[in-house]
Design a protein around this motif. Sequence first.
Motif, PDB file in Angstrom:
ATOM      1  N   UNK A  71     -11.045 -24.561 -15.011  1.00  0.00           N
ATOM      2  CA  UNK A  71      -9.722 -23.990 -15.252  1.00  0.00           C
ATOM      3  C   UNK A  71      -8.657 -24.716 -14.431  1.00  0.00           C
ATOM      4  N   UNK A  72      -8.944 -24.964 -13.167  1.00  0.00           N
ATOM      5  CA  UNK A  72      -7.968 -25.687 -12.343  1.00  0.00           C
ATOM      6  C   UNK A  72      -7.840 -27.145 -12.775  1.00  0.00           C
ATOM      7  N   UNK A  73      -8.940 -27.755 -13.173  1.00  0.00           N
ATOM      8  CA  UNK A  73      -8.877 -29.126 -13.675  1.00  0.00           C
ATOM      9  C   UNK A  73      -8.013 -29.213 -14.933  1.00  0.00           C
ATOM     10  N   UNK A  74      -8.022 -28.157 -15.748  1.00  0.00           N
ATOM     11  CA  UNK A  74      -7.239 -28.137 -16.987  1.00  0.00           C
ATOM     12  C   UNK A  74      -5.785 -27.735 -16.747  1.00  0.00           C
ATOM     13  N   UNK A  75      -5.458 -27.278 -15.535  1.00  0.00           N
ATOM     14  CA  UNK A  75      -4.061 -27.029 -15.205  1.00  0.00           C
ATOM     15  C   UNK A  75      -3.632 -25.587 -15.037  1.00  0.00           C
ATOM     16  N   UNK A  76      -4.580 -24.659 -14.878  1.00  0.00           N
ATOM     17  CA  UNK A  76      -4.160 -23.272 -14.692  1.00  0.00           C
ATOM     18  C   UNK A  76      -3.278 -23.134 -13.450  1.00  0.00           C
ATOM     19  N   UNK A  77      -2.358 -22.182 -13.525  1.00  0.00           N
ATOM     20  CA  UNK A  77      -1.494 -21.908 -12.377  1.00  0.00           C
ATOM     21  C   UNK A  77      -2.149 -20.925 -11.416  1.00  0.00           C
ATOM     22  N   UNK A  78      -3.055 -20.101 -11.925  1.00  0.00           N
ATOM     23  CA  UNK A  78      -3.775 -19.134 -11.092  1.00  0.00           C
ATOM     24  C   UNK A  78      -5.026 -18.684 -11.838  1.00  0.00           C
ATOM     25  N   UNK A  79      -5.988 -18.181 -11.100  1.00  0.00           N
ATOM     26  CA  UNK A  79      -7.258 -17.726 -11.665  1.00  0.00           C
ATOM     27  C   UNK A  79      -7.563 -16.374 -11.056  1.00  0.00           C
ATOM     28  N   UNK A  80      -7.696 -15.367 -11.896  1.00  0.00           N
ATOM     29  CA  UNK A  80      -7.993 -14.015 -11.424  1.00  0.00           C
ATOM     30  C   UNK A  80      -9.274 -13.534 -12.086  1.00  0.00           C
ATOM     31  N   UNK A  81     -10.256 -13.197 -11.256  1.00  0.00           N
ATOM     32  CA  UNK A  81     -11.459 -12.545 -11.767  1.00  0.00           C
ATOM     33  C   UNK A  81     -11.122 -11.067 -11.919  1.00  0.00           C
ATOM     34  N   UNK A  82     -11.304 -10.541 -13.125  1.00  0.00           N
ATOM     35  CA  UNK A  82     -10.936  -9.156 -13.403  1.00  0.00           C
ATOM     36  C   UNK A  82     -11.717  -8.203 -12.490  1.00  0.00           C
ATOM     37  N   UNK A  83     -10.993  -7.409 -11.711  1.00  0.00           N
ATOM     38  CA  UNK A  83     -11.687  -6.394 -10.909  1.00  0.00           C
ATOM     39  C   UNK A  83     -12.363  -5.372 -11.828  1.00  0.00           C
ATOM     40  N   UNK A  84     -13.505  -4.866 -11.410  1.00  0.00           N
ATOM     41  CA  UNK A  84     -14.220  -3.897 -12.237  1.00  0.00           C
ATOM     42  C   UNK A  84     -13.714  -2.473 -12.039  1.00  0.00           C
ATOM     43  N   UNK A  85     -13.113  -2.183 -10.913  1.00  0.00           N
ATOM     44  CA  UNK A  85     -12.550  -0.857 -10.647  1.00  0.00           C
ATOM     45  C   UNK A  85     -11.129  -0.793 -11.205  1.00  0.00           C
ATOM     46  N   UNK A  86     -10.798   0.285 -11.920  1.00  0.00           N
ATOM     47  CA  UNK A  86      -9.496   0.406 -12.556  1.00  0.00           C
ATOM     48  C   UNK A  86      -8.351   0.334 -11.544  1.00  0.00           C
ATOM     49  N   UNK A  87      -8.492   0.988 -10.409  1.00  0.00           N
ATOM     50  CA  UNK A  87      -7.425   0.972  -9.405  1.00  0.00           C
ATOM     51  C   UNK A  87      -7.186  -0.451  -8.894  1.00  0.00           C
ATOM     52  N   UNK A  88      -8.254  -1.205  -8.715  1.00  0.00           N
ATOM     53  CA  UNK A  88      -8.118  -2.599  -8.273  1.00  0.00           C
ATOM     54  C   UNK A  88      -7.480  -3.454  -9.359  1.00  0.00           C
ATOM     55  N   UNK A  89      -7.837  -3.161 -10.619  1.00  0.00           N
ATOM     56  CA  UNK A  89      -7.248  -3.902 -11.734  1.00  0.00           C
ATOM     57  C   UNK A  89      -5.747  -3.624 -11.807  1.00  0.00           C
ATOM     58  N   UNK A  90      -5.354  -2.349 -11.652  1.00  0.00           N
ATOM     59  CA  UNK A  90      -3.928  -2.002 -11.641  1.00  0.00           C
ATOM     60  C   UNK A  90      -3.200  -2.729 -10.514  1.00  0.00           C
ATOM     61  N   UNK A  91      -3.816  -2.782  -9.355  1.00  0.00           N
ATOM     62  CA  UNK A  91      -3.215  -3.469  -8.220  1.00  0.00           C
ATOM     63  C   UNK A  91      -3.057  -4.968  -8.511  1.00  0.00           C
ATOM     64  N   UNK A  92      -4.083  -5.577  -9.092  1.00  0.00           N
ATOM     65  CA  UNK A  92      -4.003  -7.000  -9.434  1.00  0.00           C
ATOM     66  C   UNK A  92      -2.876  -7.256 -10.424  1.00  0.00           C
ATOM     67  N   UNK A  93      -2.745  -6.397 -11.436  1.00  0.00           N
ATOM     68  CA  UNK A  93      -1.686  -6.561 -12.433  1.00  0.00           C
ATOM     69  C   UNK A  93      -0.307  -6.336 -11.809  1.00  0.00           C
ATOM     70  N   UNK A  94      -0.228  -5.449 -10.835  1.00  0.00           N
ATOM     71  CA  UNK A  94       1.042  -5.242 -10.134  1.00  0.00           C
ATOM     72  C   UNK A  94       1.468  -6.531  -9.444  1.00  0.00           C
ATOM     73  N   UNK A  95       0.523  -7.175  -8.773  1.00  0.00           N
ATOM     74  CA  UNK A  95       0.836  -8.421  -8.076  1.00  0.00           C
ATOM     75  C   UNK A  95       1.181  -9.547  -9.060  1.00  0.00           C
ATOM     76  N   UNK A  96       0.443  -9.607 -10.164  1.00  0.00           N
ATOM     77  CA  UNK A  96       0.737 -10.606 -11.199  1.00  0.00           C
ATOM     78  C   UNK A  96       2.163 -10.411 -11.710  1.00  0.00           C
ATOM     79  N   UNK A  97       2.500  -9.176 -12.047  1.00  0.00           N
ATOM     80  CA  UNK A  97       3.844  -8.886 -12.562  1.00  0.00           C
ATOM     81  C   UNK A  97       4.908  -9.199 -11.529  1.00  0.00           C
ATOM     82  N   UNK A  98       4.676  -8.763 -10.325  1.00  0.00           N
ATOM     83  CA  UNK A  98       5.672  -8.958  -9.280  1.00  0.00           C
ATOM     84  C   UNK A  98       5.970 -10.447  -9.085  1.00  0.00           C
ATOM     85  N   UNK A  99       4.913 -11.239  -8.989  1.00  0.00           N
ATOM     86  CA  UNK A  99       5.151 -12.655  -8.745  1.00  0.00           C
ATOM     87  C   UNK A  99       5.616 -13.398  -9.998  1.00  0.00           C
ATOM     88  N   UNK A 100       4.807 -13.377 -11.051  1.00  0.00           N
ATOM     89  CA  UNK A 100       5.073 -14.229 -12.204  1.00  0.00           C
ATOM     90  C   UNK A 100       6.254 -13.765 -13.049  1.00  0.00           C
TER      91      UNK A 100
END
Length: 161
Positions: free
Chosen positions: A108-137
């Motif tokens: 993924x990085x070799x192909x040029x991704x800007x970031x790589x996120x492994x989906x958290x399995x816990x819903x609360x962690x997934x919500x937190x990850x999406x919050x950070x994605x939204x906030x930054x990107x």
Amino acid sequence: MNKNADAILLVEDNPDDAELTRLALARHGLDGRVTHVSDGMQALDYLYRRDAFADRTGGNPVLVLLDLKMPLLDGIGVLREIKGSDSLRNIPVVVLTSSTEPSDLQRAYDAGTNAYIAKPTEFAQFLSAMKHVCEFWININQTAPQSAGAGVRNSSFGELN
């Protein structure tokens, strides 16, 4: 950010994962600003405004959330096409996948991704990850202006109509 454009293109073949991602994004005010496609070819059709998306209006999305393992064209193929295109390469692409395989991360990085996120399995962690994605990107990151010729380049996957 162009407030009239779709904020996010979600490329995800698993309907449950797509719904979970849309729900998480809706919690951050992006519910009406997400376009979902279920495979890599549809993603390129959307980005190049061809076939079912030939009449799409607006500019490029400000973010692509991209799964890796999909039918027809996998996420690495989509990523290579985006980053190899003069009209698309400046779109930030975040790989959002369940894979934690080092080889997938490297490809993924070799192909040029800007970031790589492994989906958290816990819903609360997934919500937190999406919050950070939204906030930054969406809220912090400044994207490059779109070129006047955006969307008119011929793709190696077919010519734009």
